[in-house]
Design an enzyme around this catalytic site. Sequence first.
Site, PDB file in Angstrom:
ATOM      1  N   SER A 174       2.595  -3.344  -3.547  1.00 49.95           N
ATOM      2  CA  SER A 174       3.262  -3.835  -2.340  1.00 49.95           C
ATOM      3  C   SER A 174       3.933  -5.181  -2.586  1.00 49.95           C
ATOM      4  CB  SER A 174       2.245  -3.910  -1.192  1.00 49.95           C
ATOM      5  OG  SER A 174       2.874  -4.176   0.020  1.00 49.95           O
ATOM      6  N   ASP A 225       7.884  -2.624  -1.503  1.00 53.77           N
ATOM      7  CA  ASP A 225       7.700  -1.166  -1.387  1.00 53.77           C
ATOM      8  C   ASP A 225       8.136  -0.650  -0.025  1.00 53.77           C
ATOM      9  OD1 ASP A 225       5.474  -2.322  -0.074  1.00 53.77           O
ATOM     10  OD2 ASP A 225       4.248  -0.555  -0.424  1.00 53.77           O
ATOM     11  N   ASP A 285       7.290  -0.954   3.091  1.00 53.67           N
ATOM     12  CA  ASP A 285       6.458  -0.505   4.215  1.00 53.67           C
ATOM     13  C   ASP A 285       6.251  -1.617   5.248  1.00 53.67           C
ATOM     14  OD1 ASP A 285       4.682  -2.061   2.753  1.00 53.67           O
ATOM     15  OD2 ASP A 285       3.054  -0.601   2.767  1.00 53.67           O
TER      16      ASP A 285
END
Length: 601
Positions: A150, A307, A309
């Site tokens: 992440s 990433d 998200d």
Amino acid sequence: MASVSIDSLVQEWLRLDKNPSTRSEIEKLYAERNVDELEKRLRYRISFGTAGLRSSMQAGFSRMNDLTVIQTSQGLCMYLLDAIPSSPTRGVVIGHDHRYNSERFAKLSAAVFLSKGIIVYYYRGLVHTPLVPYGVKKLKAACGIMITASHNPKQDNGYKVYWENACQIIPPHDKGIADAISNNLEPRIWDSELVNNSSLCIDKTKEISNSYFEEIKELSHYREDNAKSNIKIVYTPMHGVGYPVAKNAFEVFSLNDFIVTKEQMNPDPDFPTVVFPNPEEGKGALALSIKTANEVGAHIIFANDPDADRFAVAEKGKNDEWVIFTGNQIGVILASVILEYYKANGEPIDKLAMLSTAVSSKMLSTMAKKEGFYFEETLTGFKWLGNAAIKLSKEGYKVLFAYEEAIGFMIGEVVRDKDGISALALFGELVVQLEKRGIGIKDYLEELYQKYGYFVSDNSYFICNSPVTIDMIFNKIRFGDNPIKSSDPDYLYPYLISYPENIGGYKVTYIRDLTIGYDTSKPDKKATLPISKSSHMITFGLENGCIGTLRTSGTEPKIKYYFESSGSDREEVIKELKKIIEGVVNELLEPQKYGLGYRIE
């Protein structure tokens, strides 16, 4: 491994590891007799928890490398075969981001499942994290694996697991998988090319991606307005995978293209322009985007983490100062948008549900009480939010929004996980509607404050690389500076509890400690929310209505704090909260005494 000699641990590593690079790391440390470093690398195995794995990419049982990834995959594979007998035909979805070794780790993981006769839906190329749980949902797969760390620093990587319900795993699966890993440490296969040679490896990348964007498209309500707007939005993917998927999301919403921050446009595992590749870190992380926006005359910045998200927003104010909205502020704004859309459809308000976590703002709860929709609070993390959303859906609720303050947002029913791309598209549509009204994002937020009350949060962290020090700090908070051992055999804790009675001059009226299971709001003082002895989390309620939580991070060496006050007088609320935070820092955490590192802005 605690009683095994360091020489034996080195020999065991060299016996198991087939990667020349990581073998040479351990051989070099051993030749130098660097016992301290060998102890750190080899004494304890990397732990598998509800966040999967996350650590630096180095040789050693406690790090992310070929061997530990293979061992983890073997354990997960055997657990999966036992827990879901149909998993060979249902398959496993595997994706990866652009970090160093991500593709290799994904291929090695895939080989483990392929070697056991399990179908693998292996995404070709880079994907954003939400596409893995979406693939699990769409393909009805048995589980999903995403190789990513992440927003962690460049030296880290991770292994995130989604269960058959397309949510991150929660107990008891985490323990079951961890036990299975311990029973499957001998590498059975070490093949990074099997994904190209096995008939069981199926490429559904384009099909799943197209389906994902078709569902994202259904979230839009004003495509005609979107197409007419010429508003300038600057975007940064923070050197991650977000650019092509963010661009696609704008297209399916009929939004005009954003202006990308060119220096951060392409995936780069070195993250060369940021100290931390995390838009939540503030103006330092967004400095290049702000520069780009100033140059092109844009007043709005959107950002994804590497990433994609997570999602962040900034707006240039009337005094030319940039306002970076907090995760809580973005959360209540998105909740309000979704509420408006839902009400416009004429559906029963009591069947709408929204969720947030224990460390997020209480403003969403207040909104729910006033508007009549159902609200539920969960533990921190989308593993809890996603599973709670599924449970409520089965009970007949339409769970259309969930968020956590760490800029994570679940929009609609596309995925039961945070998704920075759907959040970005929906917020883009909101900006167009606000433009039509002649107001900005901050103005809209002010309207929400006028309607539901002022909620002011102060969330931050200190860095601490010593687990022993972290335990000392939290146990001091629980048991005082001079803990007194309990002499009562029926007493639940090792010492008599001695939580602070005041913080920042305000009386403590409520305590919930989910490490030891203590909750003063319950008649028997036992917490009903799940407890975790392996992490720290203490919540305080104060006499002025302020609620705050101290917790450790499952993926980073941090002590985090989240405190929020609310009221009708914003200036008074801000003043009170500042005093409380000073108390939290100076009275509870004592950074100078314990050598804590300050957050870099």
